[in-house]
Design a protein around this motif. Structure first.
Motif, short mmCIF file in Angstrom:
data_model
loop_
_atom_site.label_atom_id
_atom_site.label_comp_id
_atom_site.label_asym_id
_atom_site.label_seq_id
_atom_site.Cartn_x
_atom_site.Cartn_y
_atom_site.Cartn_z
N UNK A 128 0.85 -1.18 0.00
CA UNK A 128 0.00 0.00 0.00
C UNK A 128 0.89 1.24 0.00
N UNK A 129 0.69 2.11 -1.00
CA UNK A 129 1.48 3.33 -1.09
C UNK A 129 0.70 4.57 -0.67
N UNK A 130 -0.16 4.41 0.33
CA UNK A 130 -0.78 5.51 1.07
C UNK A 130 -1.89 6.24 0.34
N UNK A 131 -1.69 6.61 -0.92
CA UNK A 131 -2.69 7.39 -1.63
C UNK A 131 -3.96 6.56 -1.83
N UNK A 132 -5.09 7.22 -1.70
CA UNK A 132 -6.38 6.58 -1.91
C UNK A 132 -7.26 7.53 -2.69
N UNK A 133 -8.21 6.96 -3.40
CA UNK A 133 -9.22 7.77 -4.07
C UNK A 133 -10.58 7.24 -3.63
N UNK A 134 -11.40 8.14 -3.12
CA UNK A 134 -12.78 7.78 -2.77
C UNK A 134 -13.68 8.28 -3.90
N UNK A 135 -14.51 7.36 -4.41
CA UNK A 135 -15.43 7.69 -5.51
C UNK A 135 -16.84 7.60 -4.96
N UNK A 136 -17.62 8.63 -5.23
CA UNK A 136 -18.99 8.74 -4.72
C UNK A 136 -19.99 8.20 -5.74
N UNK A 137 -21.25 7.97 -5.33
CA UNK A 137 -22.24 7.40 -6.25
C UNK A 137 -22.42 8.19 -7.55
N UNK A 138 -22.20 9.50 -7.51
CA UNK A 138 -22.35 10.31 -8.74
C UNK A 138 -21.06 10.33 -9.57
N UNK A 139 -20.09 9.50 -9.18
CA UNK A 139 -18.79 9.33 -9.86
C UNK A 139 -17.86 10.54 -9.69
N UNK A 140 -18.18 11.44 -8.76
CA UNK A 140 -17.19 12.43 -8.38
C UNK A 140 -16.21 11.70 -7.46
N UNK A 141 -15.03 12.27 -7.27
CA UNK A 141 -14.02 11.58 -6.49
C UNK A 141 -13.15 12.56 -5.73
N UNK A 142 -12.42 12.00 -4.77
CA UNK A 142 -11.51 12.81 -3.97
C UNK A 142 -10.23 12.02 -3.74
N UNK A 143 -9.09 12.63 -4.03
CA UNK A 143 -7.78 12.04 -3.75
C UNK A 143 -7.47 12.27 -2.28
N UNK A 144 -7.11 11.21 -1.58
CA UNK A 144 -6.87 11.26 -0.14
C UNK A 144 -5.43 10.91 0.21
N UNK A 145 -4.99 11.37 1.37
CA UNK A 145 -3.75 10.95 2.02
C UNK A 145 -2.47 11.35 1.29
N UNK A 146 -2.50 12.48 0.60
CA UNK A 146 -1.28 12.96 -0.06
C UNK A 146 -0.20 13.30 0.97
N UNK A 147 -0.61 13.84 2.13
CA UNK A 147 0.37 14.15 3.19
C UNK A 147 1.03 12.87 3.71
N UNK A 148 0.23 11.83 3.90
CA UNK A 148 0.76 10.54 4.36
C UNK A 148 1.75 9.98 3.35
N UNK A 149 1.45 10.10 2.06
CA UNK A 149 2.37 9.64 1.02
C UNK A 149 3.70 10.38 1.12
N UNK A 150 3.65 11.70 1.23
CA UNK A 150 4.89 12.49 1.33
C UNK A 150 5.69 12.12 2.57
N UNK A 151 5.00 11.94 3.70
CA UNK A 151 5.68 11.58 4.95
C UNK A 151 6.35 10.21 4.82
N UNK A 152 5.61 9.21 4.34
CA UNK A 152 6.17 7.86 4.20
C UNK A 152 7.25 7.80 3.13
N UNK A 153 7.13 8.64 2.12
CA UNK A 153 8.16 8.71 1.08
C UNK A 153 9.51 9.07 1.71
#
Length: 175
Positions: free
Chosen positions: A103-128
């Motif tokens: 798991x490389x930290x980044x996640x994308x949550x997709x909603x029923x209307x197919x909009x989405x949100x990129x999550x955990x960019x800070x966690x990715x940078x920290x773990x990087x």
């Protein structure tokens, strides 16, 4: 590569780049298992975190894992629609113990209307920094995020209308 037999119940394990176990999903029933993709289903299963906490998922889910793409997709069937949680990480491997990926930290949550949100960019940078991700990991993750967003926009793969419902119906036969 080995792959699980349809109808079998497997464990899913995610690891971090440094090799430590990150999270374990106890039970996923295999609905399709090939060397290229694995589709599984689960419902209210126990999940163990690396810090010792455990929790149960809240709804039925269909899980899509690929041997060729740096992400996996969990379609969660909720009363108010289909939600997707997408983990950016390595393609899966499978051995007799479990299905595994990093798991490389980044996640994308997709909603029923197919909009989405990129999550955990800070966690990715920290773990990087902490785990010394090689430069190519950042390039691969950027490409994987773009590919995943493209799949959402095109309603491709697990985002295709009816995909989750089809596999959920199959899942119900094994419960």
């Amino acid at each position: 590569m080995n792959f699980p037999v349809v109808g079998s119940n497997i464990e899913v394990q995610s690891y971090k780049h440094n090799g430590t176990l990150h999270r374990v999903w106890e039970e996923t029933i295999i609905l399709k298992g090939t060397s290229q993709e694995i589709i599984g289903g689960n419902d209210r299963i126990l999940v163990h975190e690396s810090d010792g906490r455990s929790w149960r998922t809240r709804e039925p889910a269909i899980c899509y894992f690929s041997a060729n793409h740096w992400f996996n997709v969990i379609g969660m069937i909720r009363d108010d629609g289909m939600y997707y949680y997408c983990n950016l990480g390595t393609p899966f491997t499978y051995d007799e113990e479990a299905l595994k990926y990093i798991d490389y930290d980044l996640d994308i949550k997709v909603f029923p209307d197919m909009t989405f949100k990129l999550l955990d960019e800070d966690e990715f940078r920290m773990h990087k920094r902490q785990m010394n991700y090689p430069p190519e990991i950042e390039v691969i993750m950027k490409k994987a995020v773009d590919e995943l967003i493209s799949w959402v926009g095109q309603q491709k793969g697990p985002f295709e209308p009816g995909f989750i419902e089809y596999w959920y119906e199959r899942f119900l036969h094994y419960r």
